[in-house]
Design a protein around this motif. Sequence first.
Motif, PDB file in Angstrom:
ATOM      1  N   LYS A 264       0.871  -0.962  -0.229  1.00  0.00           N
ATOM      2  CA  LYS A 264      -0.333  -0.137   0.141  1.00  0.00           C
ATOM      3  C   LYS A 264       1.153   1.793  -0.304  1.00  0.00           C
ATOM      4  N   ASN A 265       2.064   0.957   0.792  1.00  0.00           N
ATOM      5  CA  ASN A 265       3.016   2.275   1.010  1.00  0.00           C
ATOM      6  C   ASN A 265       4.513   2.697  -0.239  1.00  0.00           C
ATOM      7  N   GLY A 266       3.999   1.447  -0.855  1.00  0.00           N
ATOM      8  CA  GLY A 266       5.302   1.433  -1.923  1.00  0.00           C
ATOM      9  C   GLY A 266       6.583   1.514  -1.098  1.00  0.00           C
ATOM     10  N   VAL A 267       6.440   0.619  -0.134  1.00  0.00           N
ATOM     11  CA  VAL A 267       8.029   0.827  -0.078  1.00  0.00           C
ATOM     12  C   VAL A 267       8.723  -0.895   0.309  1.00  0.00           C
ATOM     13  N   GLU A 268       9.867  -0.633   0.265  1.00  0.00           N
ATOM     14  CA  GLU A 268      10.641  -1.509  -0.243  1.00  0.00           C
ATOM     15  C   GLU A 268      10.277  -3.115   1.651  1.00  0.00           C
ATOM     16  N   LEU A 269      10.679  -3.654   1.582  1.00  0.00           N
ATOM     17  CA  LEU A 269      10.897  -4.699   2.568  1.00  0.00           C
ATOM     18  C   LEU A 269      11.789  -5.852   2.195  1.00  0.00           C
ATOM     19  N   LEU A 270      13.130  -5.451   2.776  1.00  0.00           N
ATOM     20  CA  LEU A 270      14.583  -5.877   2.244  1.00  0.00           C
ATOM     21  C   LEU A 270      15.205  -7.147   3.856  1.00  0.00           C
ATOM     22  N   PRO A 271      14.881  -8.461   3.290  1.00  0.00           N
ATOM     23  CA  PRO A 271      15.159  -9.600   4.506  1.00  0.00           C
ATOM     24  C   PRO A 271      16.989  -9.219   4.943  1.00  0.00           C
ATOM     25  N   VAL A 272      17.171  -9.650   6.357  1.00  0.00           N
ATOM     26  CA  VAL A 272      17.941  -9.619   7.125  1.00  0.00           C
ATOM     27  C   VAL A 272      18.703 -10.905   7.155  1.00  0.00           C
ATOM     28  N   ASP A 273      18.077 -11.901   7.408  1.00  0.00           N
ATOM     29  CA  ASP A 273      18.533 -12.894   7.903  1.00  0.00           C
ATOM     30  C   ASP A 273      18.997 -13.852   7.022  1.00  0.00           C
ATOM     31  N   SER A 274      20.263 -14.433   7.330  1.00  0.00           N
ATOM     32  CA  SER A 274      21.472 -15.242   6.333  1.00  0.00           C
ATOM     33  C   SER A 274      20.799 -15.781   4.924  1.00  0.00           C
ATOM     34  N   GLU A 275      19.625 -16.370   5.566  1.00  0.00           N
ATOM     35  CA  GLU A 275      18.372 -17.552   4.316  1.00  0.00           C
ATOM     36  C   GLU A 275      17.508 -16.802   3.527  1.00  0.00           C
ATOM     37  N   HIS A 276      16.548 -16.059   3.970  1.00  0.00           N
ATOM     38  CA  HIS A 276      16.135 -14.932   3.235  1.00  0.00           C
ATOM     39  C   HIS A 276      17.074 -14.041   2.336  1.00  0.00           C
ATOM     40  N   SER A 277      17.973 -13.455   3.047  1.00  0.00           N
ATOM     41  CA  SER A 277      18.748 -12.739   2.189  1.00  0.00           C
ATOM     42  C   SER A 277      19.502 -13.369   0.757  1.00  0.00           C
ATOM     43  N   ALA A 278      19.735 -14.484   0.985  1.00  0.00           N
ATOM     44  CA  ALA A 278      20.382 -15.174  -0.362  1.00  0.00           C
ATOM     45  C   ALA A 278      19.697 -15.263  -0.738  1.00  0.00           C
TER      46      ALA A 278
ATOM     47  N   ILE B 119       7.755 -19.860   6.833  1.00  0.00           N
ATOM     48  CA  ILE B 119       6.845 -18.744   7.410  1.00  0.00           C
ATOM     49  C   ILE B 119       6.662 -17.939   6.844  1.00  0.00           C
ATOM     50  N   GLU B 120       8.142 -17.136   7.410  1.00  0.00           N
ATOM     51  CA  GLU B 120       8.367 -16.177   6.676  1.00  0.00           C
ATOM     52  C   GLU B 120       8.875 -15.866   4.958  1.00  0.00           C
ATOM     53  N   ALA B 121       8.845 -17.154   4.303  1.00  0.00           N
ATOM     54  CA  ALA B 121      10.139 -17.036   2.973  1.00  0.00           C
ATOM     55  C   ALA B 121       8.436 -17.058   2.593  1.00  0.00           C
ATOM     56  N   LYS B 122       7.831 -17.564   2.766  1.00  0.00           N
ATOM     57  CA  LYS B 122       5.864 -17.702   2.620  1.00  0.00           C
ATOM     58  C   LYS B 122       5.628 -16.076   1.547  1.00  0.00           C
ATOM     59  N   TRP B 123       5.706 -15.312   3.213  1.00  0.00           N
ATOM     60  CA  TRP B 123       5.222 -14.348   2.318  1.00  0.00           C
ATOM     61  C   TRP B 123       5.761 -13.378   1.656  1.00  0.00           C
ATOM     62  N   LEU B 124       7.872 -13.519   2.044  1.00  0.00           N
ATOM     63  CA  LEU B 124       8.174 -12.431   1.422  1.00  0.00           C
ATOM     64  C   LEU B 124       8.438 -12.644   0.029  1.00  0.00           C
ATOM     65  N   PHE B 125       8.243 -14.206  -0.402  1.00  0.00           N
ATOM     66  CA  PHE B 125       8.669 -14.560  -1.569  1.00  0.00           C
ATOM     67  C   PHE B 125       6.993 -14.498  -2.358  1.00  0.00           C
ATOM     68  N   ASP B 126       6.077 -14.914  -1.593  1.00  0.00           N
ATOM     69  CA  ASP B 126       5.091 -14.534  -2.463  1.00  0.00           C
ATOM     70  C   ASP B 126       5.071 -16.372  -2.914  1.00  0.00           C
TER      71      ASP B 126
ATOM     72  N   ILE C  55      22.983  -7.796   6.224  1.00  0.00           N
ATOM     73  CA  ILE C  55      23.434  -7.010   6.787  1.00  0.00           C
ATOM     74  C   ILE C  55      23.884  -5.784   5.836  1.00  0.00           C
ATOM     75  N   GLN C  56      24.947  -6.220   5.588  1.00  0.00           N
ATOM     76  CA  GLN C  56      25.308  -4.526   4.919  1.00  0.00           C
ATOM     77  C   GLN C  56      23.855  -4.708   3.212  1.00  0.00           C
ATOM     78  N   TYR C  57      23.612  -6.062   2.613  1.00  0.00           N
ATOM     79  CA  TYR C  57      23.579  -5.742   1.697  1.00  0.00           C
ATOM     80  C   TYR C  57      21.662  -5.421   1.329  1.00  0.00           C
ATOM     81  N   ALA C  58      21.203  -5.304   2.933  1.00  0.00           N
ATOM     82  CA  ALA C  58      19.839  -4.889   3.249  1.00  0.00           C
ATOM     83  C   ALA C  58      19.907  -3.127   3.010  1.00  0.00           C
ATOM     84  N   ILE C  59      21.188  -2.880   3.522  1.00  0.00           N
ATOM     85  CA  ILE C  59      21.431  -1.591   3.870  1.00  0.00           C
ATOM     86  C   ILE C  59      21.402  -0.851   2.431  1.00  0.00           C
ATOM     87  N   THR C  60      22.185  -0.984   1.621  1.00  0.00           N
ATOM     88  CA  THR C  60      22.909  -1.319   0.241  1.00  0.00           C
ATOM     89  C   THR C  60      22.278  -1.328  -1.137  1.00  0.00           C
TER      90      THR C  60
END
Length: 382
Positions: free
Chosen positions: A138-152, A221-228, A268-273
């Motif tokens: 709705k707000n057009g923002v980024e949701l960036l994963p920090v967990d190592s698995e979801h970042s991968a 569960i988190e992967a289901k929502w992050l990646f649909d 962490i750094q990849y989510a920030i940059t």
Amino acid sequence: MIQNISILGSTGSIGTQTLDVVDKLGLKVCALTASTNINLLEEQVRKYKPELAVVFDEDKAKIFKENIKDTNTSVLCGMDGLIAAATINKTDLVLNSVVGMVGLQPTIAAANAKKNIALANKETLVAGGRLVTDAVKKNGVELLPVDSEHSAIFQCLQGIPDKKMLKKIILTASGGPFFGRTIDELKTVTIEQALSHPNWSMGAKITIDSATMMNKGLEIIEAKWLFDVSSENIDVVVHRESIIHSLIECIDNSVLAQLGMPDMRIPIQYAITYPERYQSPVSELSLTKIGKLTFFEPDYDTFKCLGACKKALELGGTATAIANGANEEANKLFREGKISFLDIGELVMGAVDSVSNFEPADVRDVLNADSLARQYVKDKVS
């Protein structure tokens, strides 16, 4: 790259490593928060000079406010304080690394304030699921994963031009300190043994979650929502070396993986940059020094939390919030020496099977389901 950051949970493992990355990138810190560790928070406030500092515990917040009265940093407490830190005007990115359900409301508030979010708080998506993703869209923002698995997974997905080409997500698990143990061997597990993780340095709650494999259940569960993706398209493989952080399988059966040393500063750094990459403080990966990589099927019968999370995801509604709430309560009781290690999985599965499940309309419904699950555990233990 962003210039201003707020860190929720700055005194924890992820928070302190985030500040390592902040130092390297030269970012401005707008807000810092802690639950009770006011000594470390004071050190951080004096170094980074944020506009706002939050101590969740009200009594500790009063002491902290007196301790830093010579600074220009404002002090707040409780959930209102966390929400203020997540919505502070100048910040470009909110990194949420608090532990537990307490992270849900600040995440939604950040999205509604049109702040990009770097998420290291699993429980936000596990419990809030659609409420969170709807607020993000709705707000057009980024949701960036920090967990190592979801970042991968997120990094691997950059390698395919269309999500229709994704066949399967494969989450890797270290297996924790009790990989290969039988149920009989786990009956006498001590708290100290459960807190001894072979690869990662994490807080106590998350380390116990890794030992029970609840951590991996939450990540499904988190992967289901992050990646649909649907639950049947998410697999888990035990990878003891924690070098491959997760993989994706494409429709042509090609498999893409992200590898690196087990150090949280990379995700962490990849989510920030994101989408850019910068030099990292993490050491290079030498595959010849690693020598070999091993893979095993997870043991769903012994580690019941993993199966409970998969069942909760299939049930939908508030079932995932129930699984999470029951685990938070059982995990705490184990760390307090009031239940056995194996009791954790039994209680989580029992809550998923027994506590009323319904479709949540808002955050209040999620919080209610969480409360019912915690009460179920307390009643069973008493």
